[in-house]
Design an enzyme around this catalytic site. Structure first.
Site, PDB file in Angstrom:
ATOM      1  N   ASP A  20      19.135  19.180  49.001  1.00 11.11           N
ATOM      2  CA  ASP A  20      18.009  19.025  48.077  1.00 11.11           C
ATOM      3  C   ASP A  20      18.029  20.100  46.992  1.00 11.11           C
ATOM      4  O   ASP A  20      18.519  21.212  47.214  1.00 11.11           O
ATOM      5  CB  ASP A  20      16.693  19.086  48.873  1.00 11.11           C
ATOM      6  CG  ASP A  20      15.517  18.544  48.061  1.00 11.11           C
ATOM      7  OD1 ASP A  20      15.740  17.795  47.094  1.00 11.11           O
ATOM      8  OD2 ASP A  20      14.366  18.888  48.406  1.00 11.11           O
ATOM      9  N   ASN A  68      14.553   7.061  47.877  1.00 10.94           N
ATOM     10  CA  ASN A  68      15.194   7.396  46.595  1.00 10.94           C
ATOM     11  C   ASN A  68      15.448   6.160  45.721  1.00 10.94           C
ATOM     12  O   ASN A  68      15.652   6.284  44.516  1.00 10.94           O
ATOM     13  CB  ASN A  68      16.514   8.156  46.803  1.00 10.94           C
ATOM     14  CG  ASN A  68      16.352   9.569  47.330  1.00 10.94           C
ATOM     15  OD1 ASN A  68      17.226  10.080  48.031  1.00 10.94           O
ATOM     16  ND2 ASN A  68      15.253  10.233  47.015  1.00 10.94           N
TER      17      ASN A  68
HETATM   18  C1  IPE Z   1      15.617  14.030  50.586  1.00 10.82           C
HETATM   19  O1  IPE Z   1      15.361  14.646  49.365  1.00 10.82           O
HETATM   20  C2  IPE Z   1      16.660  12.965  50.423  1.00 10.82           C
HETATM   21  C3  IPE Z   1      18.002  13.439  50.140  1.00 10.82           C
HETATM   22  C4  IPE Z   1      18.400  14.673  50.127  1.00 10.82           C
HETATM   23  C5  IPE Z   1      18.984  12.405  49.909  1.00 10.82           C
HETATM   24  P1  IPE Z   1      14.158  14.162  48.433  1.00 10.82           P
HETATM   25  O2  IPE Z   1      14.152  15.053  47.255  1.00 10.82           O
HETATM   26  O3  IPE Z   1      14.242  12.717  48.182  1.00 10.82           O
HETATM   27  O4  IPE Z   1      12.892  14.446  49.366  1.00 10.82           O
HETATM   28  P2  IPE Z   1      11.363  14.637  49.003  1.00 10.82           P
HETATM   29  O5  IPE Z   1      10.969  13.477  48.169  1.00 10.82           O
HETATM   30  O6  IPE Z   1      11.253  15.908  48.248  1.00 10.82           O
HETATM   31  O7  IPE Z   1      10.683  14.711  50.314  1.00 10.82           O
HETATM   32  C1  IPE Z   2      18.730  16.007  46.058  1.00 11.85           C
HETATM   33  O1  IPE Z   2      18.234  16.610  44.922  1.00 11.85           O
HETATM   34  C2  IPE Z   2      19.581  14.798  45.765  1.00 11.85           C
HETATM   35  C3  IPE Z   2      18.937  13.520  46.139  1.00 11.85           C
HETATM   36  C4  IPE Z   2      17.758  13.367  46.675  1.00 11.85           C
HETATM   37  C5  IPE Z   2      19.718  12.327  45.890  1.00 11.85           C
HETATM   38  P1  IPE Z   2      16.929  16.091  44.180  1.00 11.85           P
HETATM   39  O2  IPE Z   2      17.340  15.094  43.165  1.00 11.85           O
HETATM   40  O3  IPE Z   2      15.904  15.644  45.144  1.00 11.85           O
HETATM   41  O4  IPE Z   2      16.453  17.425  43.456  1.00 11.85           O
HETATM   42  P2  IPE Z   2      14.973  17.968  43.311  1.00 11.85           P
HETATM   43  O5  IPE Z   2      14.383  18.023  44.672  1.00 11.85           O
HETATM   44  O6  IPE Z   2      14.245  16.997  42.433  1.00 11.85           O
HETATM   45  O7  IPE Z   2      15.145  19.309  42.716  1.00 11.85           O
HETATM   46 MG    MG Z   3      14.414  16.610  46.110  1.00 12.33          MG
END
Ligand code: IPE
Ligand code: IPE
Ligand code: MG
Length: 265
Positions: A20, A68
Site C-alpha cells: 500500500d 479496487n
Molecule cells: C489494499 O489497499 C489493497 C491492495 C494493496 C491491493 P487499498 O489501498 O485498496 O486499501 P484501503 O482502501 O486503504 O483499505
Molecule cells: C496500493 O497503493 C496499490 C493498490 C491498491 C493497487 P494505493 O494505490 O492504494 O496507494 P494509496 O494508498 O492511495 O497511497
Molecule cells: Mg491504498
C-alpha cells in the site's frame, strides 16, 4: 541503523504483503497516482528476489482487491497493464529461480489479456519448486469465504459433505488454494493499520507488521527488518508462554492446537 541478523532456521514460511501507498508516494512528489504504481513494480521485483534469497517458501502479494474495481477506470486499466507487463517481463527470471506463480481471486473479472498473462505465468512455472509466489488479484477475503460456502452447500446437497461433520479443516479445503499454509507474517506498508479484506480466514494467527514506508520505497532491507521483528515474537496460539517455550510445570499439555482445531495449516 545496525540490524539484528536474520536467523535462517526461523524464517517465516509464508509472508503475505499488503502493498500500500503507491498513490500517496506519487502525490507527495507531484506525480499522478499511476506513476506510483509504476514505481511500485520495482519494489515487487526486489521483494520477490529477496524473499527467494532468504528462503521464504510462500510469498503472497495483494496486488488488486475486489474493492479496487471501484477506482477510476484509467487507474484500473493502468494497473492491469502493469500486471501483464510484469508477468511477461519476469517470467524468465521466475524460471531461472524456480519460482512458481499462482493466484487467488476472481480472475474471471480480469480483462482477457490480463487473464491470459496470469494463466500463462501459472502454467509455465507450474513445476518450479523453490518458492511459490501468489498474486491476490481481484481478490476479496469475504468473497473467498462465500465462494467456499457456495461450493460446500452444493456438495452437501449432493451428499458429498455431511454438515454435521464439517470442521475448520474441511471448510478450509474449499478456499482458493487450500494447500498453501496460512501466512506466518503479514506486512502492510503505507502507514495504514487495517486488513482491507485480505486473507480473512488465513490470517487468524499471522503476526502483523506495519510500516510507514510507502510501497514504492520498500526494499530488501525493509523485508529483512520485518523478518527480524517477526523472529523476536513469541507465537502462543492461545497458550501460555510457559507452554510454548516448554518451561511449564510437569503435566503441562503443550501440544499446540490442543483441544480446539489446529491453527496454522
Ligand atoms: C489494499 O489497499 C489493497 C491492495 C494493496 C491491493 P487499498 O489501498 O485498496 O486499501 P484501503 O482502501 O486503504 O483499505
Ligand atoms: C496500493 O497503493 C496499490 C493498490 C491498491 C493497487 P494505493 O494505490 O492504494 O496507494 P494509496 O494508498 O492511495 O497511497
Ligand atoms: Mg491504498
Amino acid at each position: 541503523m545496525p540490524q539484528a541478523e536474520i536467523r535462517p532456521d526461523r524464517v517465516p514460511r509464508h509472508v503475505a504483503v499488503i502493498m500500500d501507498g503507491n498513490g500517496r508516494w506519487a502525490q507527495a512528489r507531484g506525480l499522478e497516482r499511476n506513476a506510483g504504481h509504476r514505481a511500485g513494480l520495482e519494489s515487487v521485483r526486489e521483494v520477490v528476489r529477496a524473499a527467494h534469497d532468504l528462503g521464504v517458501a510462500y510469498l503472497t502479494l495483494y496486488a488488486f482487491s475486489l474493492e479496487n474495481w471501484n477506482r477510476p477506470k484509467e487507474e484500473v486499466s493502468e494497473l492491469m497493464r502493469l500486471l501483464e507487463h510484469y508477468l511477461e517481463e519476469e517470467l524468465a527470471e521466475a524460471m531461472e529461480n524456480g519460482v512458481r506463480v499462482r493466484s487467488i481471486g476472481r480472475l474471471d473479472r480480469l480483462p482477457p489479456s490480463t487473464r491470459r498473462a496470469v494463466q500463462k505465468a501459472i502454467e509455465r512455472t507450474r513445476r518450479n519448486e523453490n518458492m511459490e509466489l501468489l498474486f491476490a488479484l481481484s481478490y476479496g477475503g469475504r468473497s473467498e469465504i462465500v465462494d467456499a460456502a457456495r461450493r460446500l452447500i452444493r456438495e452437501a446437497e449432493l451428499g458429498v459433505v455431511d454438515p454435521d461433520r464439517l470442521d475448520e479443516k474441511t471448510f478450509a479445503a474449499y478456499l482458493y488454494e487450500p494447500d498453501v499454509p496460512d501466512p506466518d507474517l503479514l506486512i502492510r506498508t503505507g502507514n495504514e493499520y487495517r486488513v482491507s479484506n485480505f486473507l480473512l480466514w488465513q490470517i487468524a494467527y499471522a503476526e502483523i507488521y506495519t510500516t510507514a514506508v510507502m510501497w514504492p520505497d520498500f526494499r530488501r532491507e525493509h523485508l529483512e527488518a520485518a523478518i527480524v521483528d517477526y523472529q523476536a515474537r513469541e507465537r502462543r496460539f492461545g497458550q501460555t508462554s510457559e507452554q510454548v517455550t516448554g518451561a511449564g510445570a510437569v503435566g503441562d499439555d503443550s501440544s499446540v492446537g490442543g483441544e480446539g482445531e489446529a491453527v496454522g495449516r
